[in-house]
Design a protein around this motif. Structure first.
Motif, PDB file in Angstrom:
ATOM      1  N   ARG A  91       0.811  -1.210   0.000  1.00  0.00           N
ATOM      2  CA  ARG A  91       0.000   0.000   0.000  1.00  0.00           C
ATOM      3  C   ARG A  91       0.850   1.268   0.000  1.00  0.00           C
ATOM      4  N   GLY A  92       1.994   1.238   0.668  1.00  0.00           N
ATOM      5  CA  GLY A  92       2.782   2.447   0.819  1.00  0.00           C
ATOM      6  C   GLY A  92       3.817   2.690  -0.250  1.00  0.00           C
ATOM      7  N   LEU A  93       4.282   1.612  -0.924  1.00  0.00           N
ATOM      8  CA  LEU A  93       5.339   1.766  -1.924  1.00  0.00           C
ATOM      9  C   LEU A  93       4.963   1.197  -3.287  1.00  0.00           C
ATOM     10  N   LEU A  94       4.691  -0.093  -3.341  1.00  0.00           N
ATOM     11  CA  LEU A  94       4.517  -0.746  -4.643  1.00  0.00           C
ATOM     12  C   LEU A  94       3.336  -0.180  -5.427  1.00  0.00           C
ATOM     13  N   PHE A  95       2.144  -0.164  -4.830  1.00  0.00           N
ATOM     14  CA  PHE A  95       0.950   0.227  -5.577  1.00  0.00           C
ATOM     15  C   PHE A  95       0.836   1.730  -5.785  1.00  0.00           C
ATOM     16  N   THR A  96       1.652   2.507  -5.106  1.00  0.00           N
ATOM     17  CA  THR A  96       1.629   3.964  -5.277  1.00  0.00           C
ATOM     18  C   THR A  96       2.712   4.455  -6.235  1.00  0.00           C
ATOM     19  N   GLY A  97       3.456   3.543  -6.831  1.00  0.00           N
ATOM     20  CA  GLY A  97       4.519   3.939  -7.755  1.00  0.00           C
ATOM     21  C   GLY A  97       5.819   4.279  -7.069  1.00  0.00           C
ATOM     22  N   GLY A  98       5.941   3.901  -5.789  1.00  0.00           N
ATOM     23  CA  GLY A  98       7.163   4.190  -5.058  1.00  0.00           C
ATOM     24  C   GLY A  98       8.325   3.291  -5.414  1.00  0.00           C
ATOM     25  N   VAL A  99       8.073   2.263  -6.236  1.00  0.00           N
ATOM     26  CA  VAL A  99       9.118   1.354  -6.711  1.00  0.00           C
ATOM     27  C   VAL A  99       9.023   1.279  -8.225  1.00  0.00           C
ATOM     28  N   GLU A 100      10.139   1.491  -8.901  1.00  0.00           N
ATOM     29  CA  GLU A 100      10.195   1.329 -10.350  1.00  0.00           C
ATOM     30  C   GLU A 100      11.254   0.292 -10.689  1.00  0.00           C
ATOM     31  N   ALA A 101      10.913  -0.564 -11.643  1.00  0.00           N
ATOM     32  CA  ALA A 101      11.816  -1.650 -12.052  1.00  0.00           C
ATOM     33  C   ALA A 101      12.258  -1.450 -13.489  1.00  0.00           C
ATOM     34  N   CYS A 102      13.475  -1.867 -13.769  1.00  0.00           N
ATOM     35  CA  CYS A 102      14.043  -1.710 -15.105  1.00  0.00           C
ATOM     36  C   CYS A 102      14.573  -3.051 -15.594  1.00  0.00           C
ATOM     37  N   ASP A 103      14.325  -3.350 -16.856  1.00  0.00           N
ATOM     38  CA  ASP A 103      14.907  -4.537 -17.475  1.00  0.00           C
ATOM     39  C   ASP A 103      15.124  -4.271 -18.948  1.00  0.00           C
ATOM     40  N   GLY A 104      16.078  -4.983 -19.528  1.00  0.00           N
ATOM     41  CA  GLY A 104      16.454  -4.741 -20.909  1.00  0.00           C
ATOM     42  C   GLY A 104      16.275  -5.947 -21.798  1.00  0.00           C
ATOM     43  N   ASN A 105      16.443  -5.711 -23.083  1.00  0.00           N
ATOM     44  CA  ASN A 105      16.263  -6.734 -24.093  1.00  0.00           C
ATOM     45  C   ASN A 105      17.221  -6.456 -25.232  1.00  0.00           C
ATOM     46  N   SER A 106      17.915  -7.501 -25.690  1.00  0.00           N
ATOM     47  CA  SER A 106      18.877  -7.334 -26.780  1.00  0.00           C
ATOM     48  C   SER A 106      18.590  -8.349 -27.864  1.00  0.00           C
ATOM     49  N   ASN A 107      18.530  -7.888 -29.099  1.00  0.00           N
ATOM     50  CA  ASN A 107      18.289  -8.760 -30.242  1.00  0.00           C
ATOM     51  C   ASN A 107      19.281  -8.436 -31.350  1.00  0.00           C
ATOM     52  N   VAL A 108      19.492  -9.396 -32.213  1.00  0.00           N
ATOM     53  CA  VAL A 108      20.456  -9.195 -33.284  1.00  0.00           C
ATOM     54  C   VAL A 108      19.886  -9.708 -34.600  1.00  0.00           C
ATOM     55  N   HIS A 109      20.114  -8.939 -35.654  1.00  0.00           N
ATOM     56  CA  HIS A 109      19.833  -9.378 -37.027  1.00  0.00           C
ATOM     57  C   HIS A 109      21.187  -9.482 -37.710  1.00  0.00           C
ATOM     58  N   ASP A 110      21.595 -10.699 -38.032  1.00  0.00           N
ATOM     59  CA  ASP A 110      22.978 -10.948 -38.434  1.00  0.00           C
ATOM     60  C   ASP A 110      23.046 -11.440 -39.873  1.00  0.00           C
ATOM     61  N   THR A 111      23.735 -10.702 -40.712  1.00  0.00           N
ATOM     62  CA  THR A 111      24.041 -11.140 -42.068  1.00  0.00           C
ATOM     63  C   THR A 111      25.514 -10.863 -42.325  1.00  0.00           C
ATOM     64  N   LEU A 112      26.026 -11.369 -43.415  1.00  0.00           N
ATOM     65  CA  LEU A 112      27.433 -11.154 -43.735  1.00  0.00           C
ATOM     66  C   LEU A 112      27.735  -9.685 -43.979  1.00  0.00           C
ATOM     67  N   LEU A 114      25.777  -6.962 -43.065  1.00  0.00           N
ATOM     68  CA  LEU A 114      25.349  -6.020 -42.041  1.00  0.00           C
ATOM     69  C   LEU A 114      24.811  -6.776 -40.834  1.00  0.00           C
ATOM     70  N   THR A 115      25.248  -6.381 -39.651  1.00  0.00           N
ATOM     71  CA  THR A 115      24.706  -6.911 -38.406  1.00  0.00           C
ATOM     72  C   THR A 115      24.087  -5.759 -37.636  1.00  0.00           C
ATOM     73  N   ILE A 116      22.828  -5.942 -37.229  1.00  0.00           N
ATOM     74  CA  ILE A 116      22.115  -4.913 -36.481  1.00  0.00           C
ATOM     75  C   ILE A 116      21.903  -5.414 -35.061  1.00  0.00           C
ATOM     76  N   HIS A 117      22.425  -4.672 -34.097  1.00  0.00           N
ATOM     77  CA  HIS A 117      22.178  -4.967 -32.687  1.00  0.00           C
ATOM     78  C   HIS A 117      21.139  -3.975 -32.178  1.00  0.00           C
ATOM     79  N   GLN A 118      20.037  -4.503 -31.689  1.00  0.00           N
ATOM     80  CA  GLN A 118      18.983  -3.665 -31.134  1.00  0.00           C
ATOM     81  C   GLN A 118      18.927  -3.864 -29.623  1.00  0.00           C
ATOM     82  N   ILE A 119      19.077  -2.785 -28.880  1.00  0.00           N
ATOM     83  CA  ILE A 119      19.084  -2.837 -27.424  1.00  0.00           C
ATOM     84  C   ILE A 119      17.942  -1.969 -26.916  1.00  0.00           C
TER      85      ILE A 119
END
Length: 425
Positions: free
Chosen positions: A112-133, A135-140
């Motif tokens: 009630r005091g932190l989580l549901f009121t937005g008092g905690v924020e979480a971060c996570d990432g994602n990395s993908n690659v499109h790979d050819t001879l 050109l290679t594209i890294h998307q982060i």
């Protein structure tokens, strides 16, 4: 999370505090002790069951499970009686070390005091690659969320043209790889291309997650995935510049903001698993410090490349190795490492927090993890991961790349079709 989609943590950075289980290899006696039969019996396929005899398999699995449960129950009680009480006074024990039980009322207050009121924020990432001879594209991508909603997404794409690298000749590389086949380790030889790929797919994503938590989150508490100082940032993927810039971010998060909690999914450290498996639901234990877990690792890290970023710590220019040692002594020593269990069915989870705020950090992790009965992992981190996948998933990258290739190929395809039609006349 490290997704290959790499998700953060790849796997999260773990430093084993115990000696290897089989330092001199696996002997015949080790195998028999572990599996209850000789290796030669296992290798004799004439003794294997032909087909699926399910009734026998069910009976054997039930017997094995019952035996394992009895052993686990006995071990759990011994750990609770003999190991948990020593956590507080063991040599080198951090401030607040020990086992704690959290009342449900306190978790409700966190909700009630932190989580549901937005008092905690979480971060996570994602990395993908499109790979050819060509050109290679890294998307982060990185996403920041709270229970109040989306707090922002950030993305970046790196385009690597291997055919234009100064020393990059794919034909010569292929011939060199063939010549290396007769030399030990030839196929595992790391190329500049491999190093750049690892740098883009793991280290830069990990850096971005921590930078977003520090610089863009406005919540009182910040939640991250893995260790606050994963190995891919401390070794910089071989780049002293990335290591130094990463240490600056982690230092400001740990010593400046202080109110954070990082949770590592699927911990593998045997010490923490032993202690964690003996915890009951809504219990946690403070076990060690990040300094202790890094002490045997940082001494071996070296950097060959030239430093081009500001390398001053408190106004004093330091070489890369001194940056790591000072980080270990002044920053990692202020981070405690613990383990918690959210529900009866969930596995134990490893968490990291500032030594002065570890009690609240553990309660936040428990309060958010109790929403997932089987997983027992913070729901906010999973929500950040899912949101990041929806915006920066691999399918969208491949679709955009495919459309771009089709557009680039269209004039040539049109000219070819026109020439074919003219020849057919």
């Amino acid at each position: 999370m490290a997704h290959d989609e790499t998700n953060g943590v790849g796997p999260p950075f773990e430093v084993e505090g115990l000696p290897p289980l089989f330092p001199e290899g696996v002997s015949a006696e080790d195998y028999r002790a572990g599996f209850g039969e000789h290796l030669r019996e296992t290798l004799n396929v004439e003794n294997w069951r032909a087909g699926a005899q399910l009734d026998e398999e069910y009976r054997r699995i039930e017997a094995e499970v019952a035996c394992a449960v009895r052993w686990e129950d006995e071990l759990t009680e011994r750990v609770r009686e003999e190991v948990h009480p020593t956590l507080a006074w063991a040599p080198g024990a951090p401030k607040g070390a020990g086992r704690y039980a959290v009342p449900v009322a306190e978790l409700e207050a966190i909700h009630r005091g932190l989580l549901f009121t937005g008092g905690v924020e979480a971060c996570d990432g994602n990395s993908n690659v499109h790979d050819t001879l060509a050109l290679t594209i890294h998307q982060i991508g990185v996403s920041l969320v709270s229970y109040q909603g989306d707090c922002g997404t950030w993305g970046h794409r790196l385009f690597r043209h291997d055919l234009r690298l100064s020393n990059g000749d794919p034909v010569k590389d292929a011939l060199a790889a063939l010549r290396r086949r007769d030399r030990r380790g030839g196929l595992d030889h790391a190329t500049a291309r491999d190093v750049l790929s690892q740098l883009a797919r793991r280290a830069i994503m990990s850096y971005a997650e921590r930078a977003v938590l520090l610089q863009h989150s406005r919540a009182i508490w910040r939640m991250g995935h893995g260790s606050p100082a994963p190995l891919e940032l401390l070794n910089g993927g071989g780049s002293p510049d990335l290591m130094i810039e990463s240490v600056k971010i982690i230092r400001d998060l740990v010593l400046g903001h202080q109110k954070f909690v990082f949770v590592a999914s699927a911990p593998t450290d045997r010490l923490f698993l032993t202690i964690g498996n003996a915890l009951r639901p809504l219990e946690y234990a403070i076990v060690s410090t990040l300094e202790e877990r890094l002490c045997d690792v940082l001494d071996d890290l070296t950097f060959r490349a030239r430093v081009t970023v500001d390398a001053k710590w408190d106004g004093v220019e330091l070489p890369p190795t001194q940056w790591l040692l000072r980080f270990r002594d002044e920053v990692a020593s202020r981070v405690v490492v613990g383990v918690y269990r959210a529900t009866l069915w969930a596995p134990p989870q490893l968490f990291y927090a500032h030594v002065d705020h570890a009690d609240v950090a553990a309660r936040i992790a428990l309060a958010d993890s109790m929403f997932q009965d089987q997983r027992g992992f913070p729901l906010l981190i999973d929500l950040a991961d899912q949101h990041c996948r929806s915006v920066y998933g691999g399918a969208s990258l491949n679709q955009m790349a495919a459309a771009a290739y089709a557009a680039a190929d269209a004039p040539f395809r049109y000219a070819s079709e026109r020439a074919t039609r003219e020849r057919s006349r």
